[in-house]
Every structure is written in structure tokens, then in C-alpha cells.
Design a protein around this motif. Structure first.
Motif, PDB file in Angstrom:
ATOM      1  N   GLU A 237       0.834  -1.206   0.000  1.00 60.07           N
ATOM      2  CA  GLU A 237       0.000   0.000   0.000  1.00 60.07           C
ATOM      3  C   GLU A 237       0.872   1.260   0.000  1.00 60.07           C
ATOM      4  OE1 GLU A 237      -3.064  -0.168   2.993  1.00 60.07           O
ATOM      5  OE2 GLU A 237      -3.656   1.909   2.597  1.00 60.07           O
ATOM      6  N   ALA A 238       1.909   1.256   0.852  1.00 64.11           N
ATOM      7  CA  ALA A 238       2.781   2.430   0.950  1.00 64.11           C
ATOM      8  C   ALA A 238       3.543   2.657  -0.351  1.00 64.11           C
ATOM      9  CB  ALA A 238       3.757   2.263   2.118  1.00 64.11           C
ATOM     10  N   THR A 239       4.009   1.576  -0.971  1.00 61.06           N
ATOM     11  CA  THR A 239       4.745   1.704  -2.224  1.00 61.06           C
ATOM     12  C   THR A 239       3.823   2.217  -3.336  1.00 61.06           C
ATOM     13  OG1 THR A 239       6.052  -0.204  -1.562  1.00 61.06           O
ATOM     14  CG2 THR A 239       6.273   0.501  -3.826  1.00 61.06           C
ATOM     15  N   ALA A 240       2.614   1.680  -3.384  1.00 65.96           N
ATOM     16  CA  ALA A 240       1.659   2.112  -4.412  1.00 65.96           C
ATOM     17  C   ALA A 240       1.353   3.600  -4.256  1.00 65.96           C
ATOM     18  CB  ALA A 240       0.378   1.283  -4.312  1.00 65.96           C
ATOM     19  N   LYS A 241       1.181   4.046  -3.022  1.00 64.19           N
ATOM     20  CA  LYS A 241       0.899   5.475  -2.793  1.00 64.19           C
ATOM     21  C   LYS A 241       2.082   6.340  -3.189  1.00 64.19           C
ATOM     22  CE  LYS A 241      -2.829   5.590   0.501  1.00 64.19           C
ATOM     23  NZ  LYS A 241      -3.110   5.300   1.903  1.00 64.19           N
ATOM     24  N   LEU A 242       3.299   5.914  -2.822  1.00 57.31           N
ATOM     25  CA  LEU A 242       4.505   6.667  -3.185  1.00 57.31           C
ATOM     26  C   LEU A 242       4.630   6.756  -4.703  1.00 57.31           C
ATOM     27  CD1 LEU A 242       7.275   8.018  -2.461  1.00 57.31           C
ATOM     28  CD2 LEU A 242       8.277   5.740  -2.603  1.00 57.31           C
TER      29      LEU A 242
ATOM     30  N   PRO B 128      20.381  -0.136   0.232  1.00 56.57           N
ATOM     31  CA  PRO B 128      19.666   1.146   0.227  1.00 56.57           C
ATOM     32  C   PRO B 128      18.228   0.924  -0.218  1.00 56.57           C
ATOM     33  CG  PRO B 128      21.134   0.995  -1.672  1.00 56.57           C
ATOM     34  CD  PRO B 128      21.364  -0.238  -0.862  1.00 56.57           C
ATOM     35  N   PHE B 129      17.315   1.732   0.311  1.00 53.67           N
ATOM     36  CA  PHE B 129      15.897   1.607  -0.037  1.00 53.67           C
ATOM     37  C   PHE B 129      15.346   3.004  -0.324  1.00 53.67           C
ATOM     38  CE2 PHE B 129      11.386   1.346   0.849  1.00 53.67           C
ATOM     39  CZ  PHE B 129      11.046   0.200   0.156  1.00 53.67           C
ATOM     40  N   PRO B 130      14.698   3.189  -1.500  1.00 50.41           N
ATOM     41  CA  PRO B 130      14.236   4.540  -1.861  1.00 50.41           C
ATOM     42  C   PRO B 130      13.050   5.002  -1.027  1.00 50.41           C
ATOM     43  CG  PRO B 130      13.545   2.944  -3.526  1.00 50.41           C
ATOM     44  CD  PRO B 130      14.383   2.193  -2.527  1.00 50.41           C
ATOM     45  N   THR B 131      13.087   6.270  -0.620  1.00 45.84           N
ATOM     46  CA  THR B 131      11.969   6.888   0.093  1.00 45.84           C
ATOM     47  C   THR B 131      11.567   8.142  -0.690  1.00 45.84           C
ATOM     48  OG1 THR B 131      13.257   8.454   1.417  1.00 45.84           O
ATOM     49  CG2 THR B 131      13.097   6.212   2.252  1.00 45.84           C
ATOM     50  N   HIS B 132      10.542   8.824  -0.206  1.00 44.56           N
ATOM     51  CA  HIS B 132      10.137  10.038  -0.906  1.00 44.56           C
ATOM     52  C   HIS B 132      11.205  11.125  -0.810  1.00 44.56           C
ATOM     53  CE1 HIS B 132       7.467  13.537  -1.921  1.00 44.56           C
ATOM     54  NE2 HIS B 132       7.315  12.723  -2.936  1.00 44.56           N
ATOM     55  N   ARG B 133      12.029  11.055   0.226  1.00 44.88           N
ATOM     56  CA  ARG B 133      13.043  12.101   0.417  1.00 44.88           C
ATOM     57  C   ARG B 133      14.423  11.730  -0.111  1.00 44.88           C
ATOM     58  NH1 ARG B 133      12.126  13.957   6.670  1.00 44.88           N
ATOM     59  NH2 ARG B 133       9.860  14.009   6.609  1.00 44.88           N
ATOM     60  N   GLY B 134      14.691  10.423  -0.275  1.00 49.70           N
ATOM     61  CA  GLY B 134      16.030  10.002  -0.682  1.00 49.70           C
ATOM     62  C   GLY B 134      16.166   8.504  -0.496  1.00 49.70           C
ATOM     63  N   VAL B 209       8.833   1.284  13.372  1.00 50.66           N
ATOM     64  CA  VAL B 209       8.475   1.977  12.137  1.00 50.66           C
ATOM     65  C   VAL B 209       7.608   1.054  11.300  1.00 50.66           C
ATOM     66  CG1 VAL B 209      10.508   1.256  10.774  1.00 50.66           C
ATOM     67  CG2 VAL B 209       9.441   3.458  10.309  1.00 50.66           C
ATOM     68  N   GLU B 210       6.626   1.641  10.608  1.00 50.62           N
ATOM     69  CA  GLU B 210       5.808   0.908   9.653  1.00 50.62           C
ATOM     70  C   GLU B 210       6.263   1.288   8.248  1.00 50.62           C
ATOM     71  OE1 GLU B 210       1.505   0.242  10.173  1.00 50.62           O
ATOM     72  OE2 GLU B 210       1.644   1.887  11.595  1.00 50.62           O
ATOM     73  N   SER B 211       5.873   0.480   7.279  1.00 46.81           N
ATOM     74  CA  SER B 211       6.265   0.687   5.878  1.00 46.81           C
ATOM     75  C   SER B 211       5.967   2.105   5.405  1.00 46.81           C
ATOM     76  CB  SER B 211       5.516  -0.299   4.986  1.00 46.81           C
ATOM     77  OG  SER B 211       5.712  -1.609   5.454  1.00 46.81           O
ATOM     78  N   LYS B 212       4.800   2.598   5.751  1.00 43.51           N
ATOM     79  CA  LYS B 212       4.352   3.933   5.353  1.00 43.51           C
ATOM     80  C   LYS B 212       5.362   4.998   5.752  1.00 43.51           C
ATOM     81  CE  LYS B 212       1.013   5.277   7.857  1.00 43.51           C
ATOM     82  NZ  LYS B 212      -0.265   5.145   8.588  1.00 43.51           N
ATOM     83  N   PHE B 232       9.932  -7.581   2.655  1.00 43.37           N
ATOM     84  CA  PHE B 232       9.698  -6.139   2.548  1.00 43.37           C
ATOM     85  C   PHE B 232      10.251  -5.572   1.232  1.00 43.37           C
ATOM     86  CE2 PHE B 232      11.238  -1.796   3.089  1.00 43.37           C
ATOM     87  CZ  PHE B 232      10.096  -1.135   3.519  1.00 43.37           C
ATOM     88  N   VAL B 233      11.535  -5.795   0.965  1.00 48.36           N
ATOM     89  CA  VAL B 233      12.122  -5.185  -0.242  1.00 48.36           C
ATOM     90  C   VAL B 233      11.526  -5.798  -1.510  1.00 48.36           C
ATOM     91  CG1 VAL B 233      14.259  -4.377   0.834  1.00 48.36           C
ATOM     92  CG2 VAL B 233      14.236  -6.620  -0.221  1.00 48.36           C
ATOM     93  N   LYS B 234      11.241  -7.099  -1.478  1.00 45.37           N
ATOM     94  CA  LYS B 234      10.651  -7.724  -2.670  1.00 45.37           C
ATOM     95  C   LYS B 234       9.221  -7.252  -2.907  1.00 45.37           C
ATOM     96  CE  LYS B 234      13.443 -11.919  -2.967  1.00 45.37           C
ATOM     97  NZ  LYS B 234      13.536 -13.332  -2.495  1.00 45.37           N
ATOM     98  N   THR B 235       8.474  -7.003  -1.827  1.00 43.27           N
ATOM     99  CA  THR B 235       7.098  -6.529  -1.975  1.00 43.27           C
ATOM    100  C   THR B 235       7.087  -5.120  -2.554  1.00 43.27           C
ATOM    101  OG1 THR B 235       6.423  -7.880  -0.104  1.00 43.27           O
ATOM    102  CG2 THR B 235       4.919  -6.119  -0.760  1.00 43.27           C
ATOM    103  N   ALA B 236       7.982  -4.272  -2.050  1.00 45.76           N
ATOM    104  CA  ALA B 236       8.066  -2.907  -2.574  1.00 45.76           C
ATOM    105  C   ALA B 236       8.442  -2.937  -4.052  1.00 45.76           C
ATOM    106  CB  ALA B 236       9.091  -2.103  -1.770  1.00 45.76           C
ATOM    107  N   GLU B 237       9.409  -3.773  -4.404  1.00 45.65           N
ATOM    108  CA  GLU B 237       9.856  -3.853  -5.795  1.00 45.65           C
ATOM    109  C   GLU B 237       8.741  -4.387  -6.705  1.00 45.65           C
ATOM    110  OE1 GLU B 237      13.633  -5.855  -6.119  1.00 45.65           O
ATOM    111  OE2 GLU B 237      13.516  -5.837  -8.314  1.00 45.65           O
ATOM    112  N   ALA B 238       8.062  -5.447  -6.243  1.00 44.31           N
ATOM    113  CA  ALA B 238       6.996  -6.052  -7.052  1.00 44.31           C
ATOM    114  C   ALA B 238       5.838  -5.069  -7.229  1.00 44.31           C
ATOM    115  CB  ALA B 238       6.511  -7.344  -6.401  1.00 44.31           C
ATOM    116  N   THR B 239       5.492  -4.353  -6.164  1.00 46.40           N
ATOM    117  CA  THR B 239       4.390  -3.395  -6.243  1.00 46.40           C
ATOM    118  C   THR B 239       4.759  -2.246  -7.182  1.00 46.40           C
ATOM    119  OG1 THR B 239       3.890  -3.892  -3.946  1.00 46.40           O
ATOM    120  CG2 THR B 239       2.789  -1.987  -4.888  1.00 46.40           C
ATOM    121  N   ALA B 240       5.993  -1.761  -7.078  1.00 41.31           N
ATOM    122  CA  ALA B 240       6.436  -0.662  -7.938  1.00 41.31           C
ATOM    123  C   ALA B 240       6.386  -1.086  -9.407  1.00 41.31           C
ATOM    124  CB  ALA B 240       7.849  -0.230  -7.552  1.00 41.31           C
ATOM    125  N   LYS B 241       6.805  -2.313  -9.685  1.00 42.13           N
ATOM    126  CA  LYS B 241       6.773  -2.800 -11.077  1.00 42.13           C
ATOM    127  C   LYS B 241       5.344  -2.935 -11.577  1.00 42.13           C
ATOM    128  CE  LYS B 241      11.181  -4.952 -11.850  1.00 42.13           C
ATOM    129  NZ  LYS B 241      11.958  -6.120 -11.489  1.00 42.13           N
TER     130      LYS B 241
END
Lengths: 347, 347
Positions: A237-242, B128-134, B209-212, B232-241
Motif C-alpha cells: 500500500e505504501a509503495t503504491a501510494k509513493l 539502500p531503499f528509496p523513500t520520498h526524500r532520498g 516503524v511501519e512501511s508507510k 519487505f524489499v521484494k514486496t516494494a519492488e513487485a508493487t512498484a513494477k
């Protein structure tokens, strides 16, 4: 059929919740008991044409707020809308309850008031999850932070029953969330549970699954512990929103930014429709003696209506009985098989 | 300074890896030992002007393929490029090694050949993991599927050293990944580790900390077990793709689809640049007696160059020594404090 509805839950207030109840009572020809302060309910009902609809008012004077400690609040506030609604299920006056309030409060009310199905070790929270092809379901997404392999086995059985009878999936493919798709990948919990699931009759277990494959639609039921499941859905959810935010920024940053903005808004709208899980009614606490549906806090009338439909459908399909049968059939045999299978796990 | 480079790793073949080595040797004035089959290396070097650069060839006749079982392959293939490179680090001939090959192979070679820093219980993979700030860093993302609170404590110390000396973050904020930001949320591991981290001197621990919030940039170092971190990192990557794919579909589905396609491609390109972590050099296996950098399989010359820079920088900054000091200073005191802190956890 009577579904009890906590009218005090939800970000949009009782007006939106009650509008959803009216839609549901009309569409599904069922009784929806409106639980909350009678004056608020009456004034909302007065805004609609409700003649002939079964919408009894059940008084409840208290509300559990978002900031309260759920278990303590449920114990202390015996006249809160969520406790009154759950008590109706316990007493057989309603077949299920729906709330768009505090998830922790719903869990506590469900577990303490409604109670577990006989043979169920741990109720689990199940939720639809969007994939490229449609939706799968994932459980547990937050009811149990620490579990044992035999809990995951019951989650697999409950998830299969739910996918079959509520999501309409024939022979649902069950997989366990892991850090690699190959057999043998996982933490100790996953490795033990993998062997137990492989030896469980009555489910279509297909092994491990990674996030990538979930998103591709390779599983209908994803089994995991409530900690990992919670991190999983929140990360997606967080990744989709970002991504949506960054895409919007980038689309409107170019030289023809107004065209980009127009297209981006339209595309994001379509994206949200496509990923919209409101028709699946939010999360369901499986393993209890009645249907307990936790709609999103952000639910509009339409989502409330579908949450009520899910509660009705689960009750009609005797999900509780089917879960009890599934566990009785699969688990005793499975745990005998599972014991020997688990001995084969290299340590 | 000598960094050993496995020229046989990476999806784009030795040409791309060697091009990265040449860039690094030139930019950082260091020796990059090219480990692999001499004929292949010679023919690739012949395509570039390398006069004056220190690029010795170190022969290695075998390759560990992506499909092989890492630990067994590392034991069996003693003349594989990754084993020869890691042996150079063990023998003090190189200060670190870089590979874009099989992550499992790199872990096995790192742990078996290079060996742990004294006092380190478990090496951990940091990325490293991308965030909205860096970018933040997260560890462990896959070296240890099952861990104890004291392992997470060491991860926090190692992650802080890394964030400070390689990412250039002053007083890095350390948080532990959980299913809720409030203290007391988490599974048993997180709850115990939370108390231990709160009592650990020398780190700037700020709680759960939560993912958000990770995505919002609320942490510089995210600590977690290798199973959850990997999911965590695989879910973020899969969702982004998935999101990028669906956005592209939706942007090109409208009435002015060619304009949409043009804008979408440009926006996606900018998005990828913005989220590009190649300058951070991929994942690093922290806690070993030398720098072990696992570049992405998809690394191009520029990413290989940066992976070499990370290895060089870690070696120059004496990361190993700083980790050893950090653990020696923080952990013994912390584990005394931690014991009493852990007794305070409600059971």
C-alpha cells in the motif's frame, strides 16, 4: 438473515454507513440492524425512503475511539456500538456483524464476544489483495503476530473455504509467503509449515510464493503469520501510494504539464478503480462463530453495502460450518502426517 | 587499496563488469583485481585505453551459475571467480570484493572464506531503499531468516556505522520494522529487540516503524530479521513494477494515447532515475573481516563502478574496525541493561 451494523465506525460518519445499510437492505432483501445512538440513526434514516426495508434500530450509547486500547475498551465499554453488535451475534440475534471502525476493537469484540469455532486455535484476519489479474486473499494480516505451523495449517483451510465460497474461486491455489519460491526457502516457521501444508488433505497447496508471483496472480490464497502479512499489505500500500505521488509529480513536471496532469489524473482514476477492493468488503475475521467483517475506515456507502453482502454470503454459505468441517477433516489426519513430515525437516 | 572484482557475475556479461572496473580504477586511483578467465579479461581490456591503470588479472577457471546451491557450489568450486576473489580478501591481498553474481554464492563465499569480525554473531545484508526524500538503508534483507534480539541489536550498530561512514548520514535515526508504530506493537522478536535497542548506547534508536513511514523517510536505518526484510524489499519492488505497468497501460488506453505514451515513458524514465540506487552500490554483507559488496545482477558499468567505490570507501573508513568497536562498546553494556529491560516486557 440479520446482519448487525456498527453505525459509529468509519471515517465518513454515520450518514455514509447508514446509506450503505439502506442499499444493502434493498439489494439483498435482508435485515440490517443499525447499532448506535437512536437519535443519530433516526435523523439519518429520515433522509432516505426506507418504507418496506428491514432496518431495526438497536440502541448503543458508547463509541470506541481510534486511539483507545482495543481489548481494554471492549471490556470497559459494554454499551459501545461494536460490543452491542457483537453480542447480537453471540446471542444468535444476528448472523454476523460489520464495522468500519477500529480494527483492534473489532478483533477484540470478535474474539471475546462472538468466540471461536470449535477446533479453531486462532482466528485470522483475511483480506483481498490486488494482483495484475484480479484479486487473491491473504491471511493472517494482523490478528496473530506469533504463530505455530499448525495455526498456518488452519489458516490455509479457512482461506480455501473463504476463496471458494465468498470469492467464487474453484479449487483455490494455496501458497505460503516466503523469501524464495524454492522448497526449503523460508524461516523455521515457513519450512515447518510447508511440510505440514503439503501433507494436508482437502487443500490445493502449491508451495512457497514470493511477492513478485503474488502480484502476477500465481496464488488464490496466501498464507502467512499476522506480523509478516501485516508488513506485506502495508508495504504494498505504501509503495503504491509513493509511486502514484511520484508519477503525478513527474507527469506534471514536463513541458506540456497540463496535458500530463489531465492524462495522469484520468489514468490514476482508472488505476484506482482497477485496484479497488471495496466490492470485496474489507477484511474478515475468520474462525469465529459468526461472520465478523471489518470494512475499511475510508468506506463509502457502496463499500459498506458490499461488506454487508460478504457477511450475508458467508452466513448463508455456512462458512463457519464449512471451516469447522474442513479443520475436523484435514487437520487431525494432517497433524499425524505432519508430525512425520516435520521430522524430515533438516535441522 | 586493492578491490577484487568477480568479472563473471552480472546479467550483462564480463564486458560490462570490466568497463566498470576501468571507470573505477580511473576515478578512484585504486587497484581493481580482475578475477576470472584471463583470455576473456584480456580481450575485454583490449577494447579500452587502460595505460597507467592498475588492473591486474587474477586467474580463476570456474563460475558459479545462478541455478547452483550456493554453499555446496562455493565448497566444490575452489577455483571459481567468486571464491578466488573472496580468498584474496581473507589473505589480505585485497581489502574487499565485489560481485554482481549469485547473492547466495556471495554470502557463502563471504561467510566461509572472508570470515566474521570478532564479536559479530551474524553478518547481515544491508541495502539502500528509496523513500520520498532520498534513501534509507535496511538490514537484514536476506542473510539470516531466523534471528534473536541480540542479533538485531548488532544489526542496528552495524547499520548505524554504515549509514554514517558510507551513506554520509549524521547521527542516523534507527528504527525497527514492525506492524505498528506504537511501542508494544510487534511479534515477540520485535518487542524484545525494541527494549534491547532502547537500552543500547551509541545508536540513535527512535522506536518502531511501519512501511508507510519508511517510505516517508522517517528512518535512516531500518532493522529487521532477514526473512521480513527480504519480503519487505521484494514486496516494494513487485508493487512498484506492477504500478508502473498498470500506469503505462492506463496512460496509453485513453483517447490521446500517443501523447499519453510519450509522457508516460518520459515520466517513468525520470521515476527510475529518481529511484535509482546504483550509485549506492547494491547490497553489502556487513560483519565480515573485509568489504563484501553484492551489486545487482542487472548492474551496468556505472553501477559496478559505484559498487567498487562502496568497497573502497568502507575499507578506507575502516568500517570493520568501527563495527568491532561499536559492538564491543555497545553490546556488552547493552546486554546487561537489555536483560533487565527484557524482564519488564509484559508476557
Amino acid at each position: 438473515m440479520n446482519i448487525a451494523l456498527d453505525v459509529m465506525g468509519g471515517d465518513h460518519g454515520p450518514g455514509e454507513v447508514i446509506a450503505g445499510a439502506i442499499e444493502a437492505a434493498q439489494a439483498y432483501k435482508i435485515t440490517v440492524s443499525l447499532v448506535g445512538p437512536p437519535d443519530i440513526i433516526r435523523s439519518e434514516l429520515a433522509k432516505h425512503a426506507t418504507t418496506g426495508l428491514k432496518l431495526p434500530i438497536v440502541p448503543a450509547s458508547q463509541v470506541i475511539e481510534m486511539g483507545e486500547k482495543p481489548a481494554a475498551a471492549v471490556r470497559a465499554k459494554q454499551d459501545s456500538s461494536i460490543v452491542v453488535a457483537s453480542r447480537m451475534v453471540r446471542n444468535g440475534e444476528a448472523q454476523g456483524f460489520v464495522t468500519a471502525g477500529n480494527t483492534g476493537g473489532a478483533l477484540a469484540a470478535g474474539i471475546f464476544q462472538v468466540g471461536r469455532i470449535e477446533g479453531i486455535l486462532r482466528p485470522a484476519l483475511i483480506t483481498p489483495f490486488p494482483t495484475h489479474r484480479g484479486f487473491c486473499v491473504i491471511l493472517d494480516v494482523g490478528a496473530n503476530a506469533d504463530v505455530k505451523p499448525e495455526h498456518l495449517q488452519q489458516f490455509a483451510i479457512m482461506g480455501s473455504v473463504y476463496a471458494r465460497h465468498v470469492m467464487g474461486v474453484n479449487n483455490p491455489r494455496v501458497r505460503i509467503l516466503s523469501n524464495g519460491e524454492e522448497e526449503g526457502k523460508g524461516n523455521q516457521l515457513v519450512i515447518s509449515a510447508h511440510n505440514l501444508l503439503a501433507a494436508t488433505p482437502g487443500i490445493n497447496f502449491q508451495g512457497n510464493v514470493e511477492s513478485k508471483e503474488i502480484v502476477e496472480g500465481m496464488a488464490d490464497v496466501v498464507v502467512t503469520d499476522g506480523f509478516t502479512g501485516n508488513v506485506f499489505v502495508k508495504t504494498a500500500e505504501a509503495t503504491a501510494k509513493l509511486l502514484q505521488r511520484v508519477m503525478l509529480e513527474e507527469l506534471t513536471a514536463g513541458p506540456i504539464s497540463s496535458v500530463g496532469a489531465f492524462l495522469a489524473q484520468a489514468a490514476l482514476r482508472r488505476l484506482r478503480t482497477r485496484m479497488d477492493d471495496s466490492q470485496y468488503g474489507g477484511a474478515v475475521l475468520l474462525g469465529l462463530a459468526g461472520m465478523v467483517v471489518v470494512a475499511h475506515g475510508r468506506s463509502k456507502a457502496n463499500a459498506i453495502r458490499h461488506a454487508i453482502r460478504v457477511a450475508k454470503q458467508g452466513a448463508e454459505q455456512n462458512i463457519q460450518v464449512k471451516i469447522q468441517e474442513g479443520v475436523a477433516e484435514s487437520a487431525p489426519r494432517a497433524s499425524r502426517l505432519g508430525d512425520s513430515a516435520m521430522k524430515a525437516v533438516p535441522t
